[in-house]
Structure formats: structure tokens, C-alpha cells
Design a protein around this motif. Structure first.
Motif, mmCIF file in Angstrom:
data_model
loop_
_atom_site.group_PDB
_atom_site.id
_atom_site.type_symbol
_atom_site.label_atom_id
_atom_site.label_comp_id
_atom_site.label_asym_id
_atom_site.label_seq_id
_atom_site.Cartn_x
_atom_site.Cartn_y
_atom_site.Cartn_z
ATOM 1 N N PHE A 32 13.723 53.262 -11.526
ATOM 2 C CA PHE A 32 14.583 52.277 -12.179
ATOM 3 C C PHE A 32 15.995 52.408 -11.631
ATOM 4 O O PHE A 32 16.346 53.403 -10.995
ATOM 5 C CB PHE A 32 14.567 52.463 -13.701
ATOM 6 C CG PHE A 32 14.986 53.834 -14.153
ATOM 7 C CD1 PHE A 32 16.311 54.114 -14.486
ATOM 8 C CD2 PHE A 32 14.060 54.862 -14.237
ATOM 9 C CE1 PHE A 32 16.696 55.372 -14.889
ATOM 10 C CE2 PHE A 32 14.424 56.125 -14.645
ATOM 11 C CZ PHE A 32 15.754 56.393 -14.980
ATOM 12 N N ASP A 33 16.800 51.387 -11.865
ATOM 13 C CA ASP A 33 18.201 51.390 -11.470
ATOM 14 C C ASP A 33 19.067 51.157 -12.688
ATOM 15 O O ASP A 33 18.681 50.438 -13.616
ATOM 16 C CB ASP A 33 18.475 50.290 -10.433
ATOM 17 C CG ASP A 33 17.785 50.580 -9.105
ATOM 18 O OD1 ASP A 33 17.833 51.740 -8.656
ATOM 19 O OD2 ASP A 33 17.190 49.650 -8.538
ATOM 20 N N LEU A 34 20.245 51.778 -12.687
ATOM 21 C CA LEU A 34 21.236 51.630 -13.748
ATOM 22 C C LEU A 34 22.537 51.135 -13.127
ATOM 23 O O LEU A 34 22.686 51.146 -11.900
ATOM 24 C CB LEU A 34 21.462 52.988 -14.436
ATOM 25 C CG LEU A 34 20.251 53.604 -15.134
ATOM 26 C CD1 LEU A 34 20.582 55.026 -15.609
ATOM 27 C CD2 LEU A 34 19.789 52.742 -16.286
ATOM 28 N N PRO A 35 23.490 50.716 -13.963
ATOM 29 C CA PRO A 35 24.787 50.302 -13.412
ATOM 30 C C PRO A 35 25.444 51.415 -12.582
ATOM 31 O O PRO A 35 25.079 52.584 -12.710
ATOM 32 C CB PRO A 35 25.611 50.000 -14.664
ATOM 33 C CG PRO A 35 24.612 49.719 -15.737
ATOM 34 C CD PRO A 35 23.423 50.574 -15.410
ATOM 35 N N HIS A 36 26.417 51.040 -11.758
ATOM 36 C CA HIS A 36 27.205 51.958 -10.927
ATOM 37 C C HIS A 36 26.385 52.561 -9.786
ATOM 38 O O HIS A 36 26.690 53.644 -9.300
ATOM 39 C CB HIS A 36 27.843 53.075 -11.760
ATOM 40 C CG HIS A 36 28.599 52.582 -12.937
ATOM 41 N ND1 HIS A 36 29.808 51.909 -12.827
ATOM 42 C CD2 HIS A 36 28.297 52.625 -14.253
ATOM 43 C CE1 HIS A 36 30.226 51.561 -14.037
ATOM 44 N NE2 HIS A 36 29.332 51.992 -14.921
ATOM 45 N N GLY A 37 25.325 51.876 -9.373
ATOM 46 C CA GLY A 37 24.528 52.342 -8.243
ATOM 47 C C GLY A 37 23.645 53.538 -8.546
ATOM 48 O O GLY A 37 23.178 54.213 -7.633
ATOM 49 N N ILE A 38 23.411 53.801 -9.815
ATOM 50 C CA ILE A 38 22.590 54.943 -10.206
ATOM 51 C C ILE A 38 21.111 54.584 -10.043
ATOM 52 O O ILE A 38 20.660 53.546 -10.511
ATOM 53 C CB ILE A 38 22.879 55.360 -11.667
ATOM 54 C CG1 ILE A 38 24.341 55.769 -11.802
ATOM 55 C CG2 ILE A 38 21.942 56.481 -12.109
ATOM 56 C CD1 ILE A 38 24.797 55.947 -13.232
ATOM 57 N N HIS A 39 20.383 55.463 -9.372
ATOM 58 C CA HIS A 39 18.940 55.313 -9.220
ATOM 59 C C HIS A 39 18.266 56.393 -10.061
ATOM 60 O O HIS A 39 18.728 57.537 -10.105
ATOM 61 C CB HIS A 39 18.506 55.463 -7.759
ATOM 62 C CG HIS A 39 19.161 54.477 -6.859
ATOM 63 N ND1 HIS A 39 18.899 53.123 -6.917
ATOM 64 C CD2 HIS A 39 20.081 54.648 -5.896
ATOM 65 C CE1 HIS A 39 19.625 52.501 -6.015
ATOM 66 N NE2 HIS A 39 20.355 53.401 -5.378
#
Length: 132
Positions: free
Chosen positions: A31-38
């Protein structure tokens, strides 16, 4: 009951490979989260989950290099992995890239054998073998 442990890592692919090779975790979903977090949720055949996060620009945090040093700061110190064969689990983790910290020996808990390793990023992992 704890559902999962979350761990921030420098390299998602490298950490996922280590926990797969060393402990048998399998990819459950990414999954991906805001701020380019994987993120990547790993699932062990025994039902345990490990959630890995990679954030661009993240910095290493405080870590104890050995279990007693980890207690000098509050917060995450280690997670414990139960096994029926501590020697085999220890060797498997070493082959996957772990570092030996404390070899298998008697735990403070009567009848329990424990050992400590560090993953390739220095996070402490305790191995526990309880009496059958």
C-alpha cells in the motif's frame, strides 16, 4: 492479542527479503500513504503479521545495540519470535543476514531458552523457546 508489529525501514525490498528468508514471512499486501510512504504487510503462515514502512528521507532512530542498552531509552526495544527449535531459527536468521547478539541460553523466565539477533538495520529480535 497483538495483530501486528510496525517497523520503519530504510529499504522495503531488503527488509521484506530478510523477514521472508529469515522467518518465513510472505507478502500479504502492499500500500501507499501520503508523503511518498510505501508500506508492505507481511503474513507468517502461523498468523503473525509484520508491517514494514519505507519513507523517503527517514533517519535512523535511537537503537540499543544489545538488549540491555535498548532499555536505556523508552519505546520500541525488540520483538520476540517463538520457535520450537531455537538453534535452527538462529542459524536461519544468520544465513538471511542477521547479526548474532546473544547466543541461545537460559532466559530469566524459568525453563525458557532465549537468544537475540539484530536484523540488517540493527533492530533487535528475541528468539524464545518455551518448554514443550
Amino acid at each position: 492479542m497483538i495483530d501486528h508489529v510496525g517497523l520503519s525501514v530504510a529499504s522495503l525490498p531488503d527488509a521484506a527479503r530478510f523477514y521472508a528468508d529469515g522467518f518465513g514471512f510472505e507478502r500479504e499486501f502492499a500500500f501507499d500513504l501520503p508523503h511518498g510512504i510505501h508500506g508492505l504487510m507481511l503474513l507468517h503462515p502461523g498468523g503473525s503479521r509484520l508491517e514494514l514502512f519505507e519513507r523517503p528521507g527517514s533517519q535512523p532512530g535511537l537503537q540499543g545495540s544489545v538488549p540491555l542498552d535498548a532499555l536505556a531509552t523508552r519505546g520500541y526495544g525488540h520483538f520476540a519470535w517463538a520457535t520450537n527449535d531455537i538453534e535452527a531459527a538462529f542459524e536461519k536468521a544468520l544465513l538471511a543476514g542477521a547479526t548474532s547478539i546473544v547466543e541461545a541460553g537460559p532466559s530469566p523466565e524459568p525453563g525458557v531458552v532465549f537468544a537475540f539477533l539484530a536484523d540488517p538495520e540493527g533492530n533487535l529480535i528475541e528468539l524464545l523457546q518455551r518448554p514443550a
